[in-house]
Design an enzyme around this catalytic site. Structure first.
Site, PDB file in Angstrom:
ATOM      1  N   HIS A 170       0.829  -1.217   0.000  1.00 44.87           N
ATOM      2  CA  HIS A 170       0.000   0.000   0.000  1.00 44.87           C
ATOM      3  C   HIS A 170       0.864   1.268   0.000  1.00 44.87           C
ATOM      4  O   HIS A 170       0.437   2.313   0.489  1.00 44.87           O
ATOM      5  CB  HIS A 170      -0.960   0.037   1.201  1.00 44.87           C
ATOM      6  CG  HIS A 170      -1.676  -1.252   1.423  1.00 44.87           C
ATOM      7  ND1 HIS A 170      -2.859  -1.567   0.798  1.00 44.87           N
ATOM      8  CD2 HIS A 170      -1.357  -2.334   2.188  1.00 44.87           C
ATOM      9  CE1 HIS A 170      -3.247  -2.785   1.167  1.00 44.87           C
ATOM     10  NE2 HIS A 170      -2.350  -3.263   2.011  1.00 44.87           N
ATOM     11  N   SER A 291      14.475  21.164 -16.665  1.00 46.17           N
ATOM     12  CA  SER A 291      13.260  21.920 -16.933  1.00 46.17           C
ATOM     13  C   SER A 291      13.646  23.215 -17.620  1.00 46.17           C
ATOM     14  O   SER A 291      14.706  23.772 -17.349  1.00 46.17           O
ATOM     15  CB  SER A 291      12.550  22.196 -15.611  1.00 46.17           C
ATOM     16  OG  SER A 291      11.743  23.336 -15.731  1.00 46.17           O
ATOM     17  N   LYS A 297      15.738  21.279 -11.551  1.00 48.44           N
ATOM     18  CA  LYS A 297      15.111  19.993 -11.843  1.00 48.44           C
ATOM     19  C   LYS A 297      16.015  19.010 -12.578  1.00 48.44           C
ATOM     20  O   LYS A 297      16.792  19.390 -13.436  1.00 48.44           O
ATOM     21  CB  LYS A 297      13.852  20.213 -12.704  1.00 48.44           C
ATOM     22  CG  LYS A 297      12.725  20.948 -12.017  1.00 48.44           C
ATOM     23  CD  LYS A 297      12.193  20.217 -10.807  1.00 48.44           C
ATOM     24  CE  LYS A 297      11.314  19.054 -11.176  1.00 48.44           C
ATOM     25  NZ  LYS A 297      10.060  19.465 -11.811  1.00 48.44           N
ATOM     26  N   GLU A 304       9.635   7.710 -17.255  1.00 50.05           N
ATOM     27  CA  GLU A 304       8.257   8.223 -17.441  1.00 50.05           C
ATOM     28  C   GLU A 304       7.739   7.841 -18.824  1.00 50.05           C
ATOM     29  O   GLU A 304       6.570   7.482 -18.984  1.00 50.05           O
ATOM     30  CB  GLU A 304       8.225   9.744 -17.261  1.00 50.05           C
ATOM     31  CG  GLU A 304       8.341  10.170 -15.802  1.00 50.05           C
ATOM     32  CD  GLU A 304       8.518  11.672 -15.639  1.00 50.05           C
ATOM     33  OE1 GLU A 304       8.087  12.436 -16.513  1.00 50.05           O
ATOM     34  OE2 GLU A 304       9.095  12.081 -14.625  1.00 50.05           O
TER      35      GLU A 304
END
Ligand code: ARG
Length: 478
Positions: A170, A291, A297, A304
């Site tokens: 979980h 970024s 970043k 992804e």
């Protein structure tokens, strides 16, 4: 585009030829483009030539065409192969697909022999053969890449057979595991993936040629010899089935979708682990981008995209299933739509596995952060309960006693071991028989190393078991 069918581009083109003498007018440019597959099926040209050569040799062996025709066909097809490899072949929309393009060029090169090649054959059994040959190669390439992936996983797992990190359920800290054990879960997943591809290969590796359009052919063909020359295990037993079903392609795409799904899960973990809030790993810079606005970043774009591209491959599976479900026997032109999803599923998986081959060795493990995370979330709570059970307390009572201890630790803002034996005993008073079962050895049971070492059965996370699993895994894929 509602009116595109009445637009001038839909009108027959002056001087264009009708399909055959049976037709009074040619198709329009738009219909020609709509029905053509040569843009994409030309990637099966090598397989088409391979299949045609085997077919022609069989025709000659059976006396259906002459020896000089065969020699012409062989010479012509070899020349065409060279033209295609050198990028000199003039693919034409007028000839619809890879099969007609090659046959037309062959006839231009060798004359009547080229026209005899299609004796006892249809594009229906021809295309089914080409796809199966192509898919067989794709499967072999994918299985080899899966093995590379597994070797990389094994190497990293071996380095981290002892490195503790929290195991989650979980997404909550559950129990300590080793990072090596965690990685070995992906070995198992990809092992089943490889098995699925190899299993699918057996069903793919059957020869449709001889089925002709749908009913077989009246020529005295020898299908077995064609199968043997092309390396097929056997012939497709039913001609209608041979030309019409694409279940092998669906199965392949399902195997791609499942493999991508596994890689997507791993990618999701890499993304989470790389988040500065977690900090379990760092990915090499070459898999990340910055970024355009936020200078700090470092984004895990590659994992992804693996996650994103999985959606696309899963979509191809649904496309192929849907393509098939409404088709009556035998061949229908719908089947021409099988190729793009199939190619893209294979390409996407191949690229993903190639990227992973480089990405896994580029993972930097932050073992200290993994260990620090184990001091939050009471990862050894189960071990404390197991300890009490070993001292004779029924498991349900032990569970309740430890729940009380967790609550006390939470109140104090500390971990379970920090409560000490007395603190634990105090917390457990409400459960009869619990506190007095806490011995001096309870501390050892609460350590991460103790928790890991205790799970020493096959399939467990004890470092010695992880090392044994890695050794067995190496034998399984060697
Ligand atoms: N390009 C076609 C395909 O991919 C080849 C078979 C065409 N057969 C036919 N009867 N029109 O399926």
């Amino acid at each position: 585009m509602a009116d595109s069918f009445s637009s001038p581009q839909n009108a027959p083109v002056e001087g264009d030829k009708a399909w055959s003498g049976r037709f009074s007018e040619p198709v329009s440019e738009l219909v020609k483009r709509y029905t053509a597959s040569v843009f994409f099926d030309q990637r099966m040209a090598a397989q088409d030539i391979q299949g045609s050569l085997a077919h022609a040799r069989m025709l000659a062996r059976q006396g259906i065409i002459g020896a000089s025709d065969l020699a012409d066909i062989e010479r012509g097809l070899e020349q065409i192969r060279g033209e295609i490899e050198r990028g000199e072949f003039a693919w034409s929309l007028d000839d619809e697909d890879v099969h007609l393009n090659i046959e037309k060029r062959l006839t231009a090169l060798v004359g009547d022999a080229g026209k005899r090649l299609h004796t006892g054959r249809s594009r229906n059994d021809q295309v089914a053969t080409d796809i199966r040959l192509w898919l067989r190669d794709a499967i072999d390439q994918i299985v080899a890449l899966l093995r590379d992936f597994q070797h990389n996983v094994l190497a990293l797992a071996e380095t981290h057979a002892d490195t503790p990190l929290p195991g989650f359920t979980h997404l909550q800290v559950a129990q300590p595991v080793t990072f090596g054990h965690h990685l070995m879960a992906y070995f198992e997943m990809t092992q089943r993936d490889a098995e699925r591809f190899l299993d699918c290969r057996r069903r793919t590796n059957r020869l449709p040629l001889g089925a002709a359009a749908l009913a077989g052919t009246s020529y005295p063909i020898d299908r077995e010899s064609v199968a043997a020359e092309l390396g097929f295990e056997a012939v497709c037993e039913n001609s209608l089935d041979a030309v019409s079903d694409r279940d092998f392609a669906i199965e392949f795409t399902a195997a791609c979708a499942l493999t991508m799904t596994h890689l997507s899960r791993l990618s999701e973990e890499l993304i989470l682990w790389m988040s500065p809030r977690v900090g379990f790993i760092d990915l090499a810079d070459r898999f990340c981008t910055g970024s355009s606005i936020m200078p700090q970043k470092k984004n895990p774009d590659v994992p992804e995209l693996v996650r994103g591209k999985t959606g696309r491959v899963n979509g191809h599976l649904v496309a192929l299933l849907t393509l098939m479900k409404g088709q009556p026997l035998a061949y229908n032109k719908d089947n021409q739509e099988d190729k793009e999803p199939l190619y893209d599923a294979a390409d996407t998986l191949v690229d993903t596995l190639r990227i992973y081959a480089d990405m896994i060795p580029g993972i930097r493990v932050r073992a200290a952060n993994m260990r620090a995370a184990l001091t939050q979330g009471f990862a050894t709570a189960t071990d404390l309960a197991d300890y009490l059970v070993r001292q004779g307390l029924p498991f349900r009572d032990a569970h309740e006693a430890v729940a009380l201890a967790v609550r006390a630790a939470e109140g104090k803002g500390c971990d379970l071991p920090d409560l000490g034996r007395d603190g634990l005993a105090d917390a457990m008073r409400a459960v009869p028989g619990a506190a007095e079962r806490l011995g001096a050895d309870v501390d050892a049971a609460l350590t991460v190393e103790g928790a890991l070492a205790a799970r020493k059965h096959i399939g467990g996370t004890a470092p010695e078991q992880v090392r044994a699993a890695i050794e067995r895994a190496r034998a399984r894929i060697s």
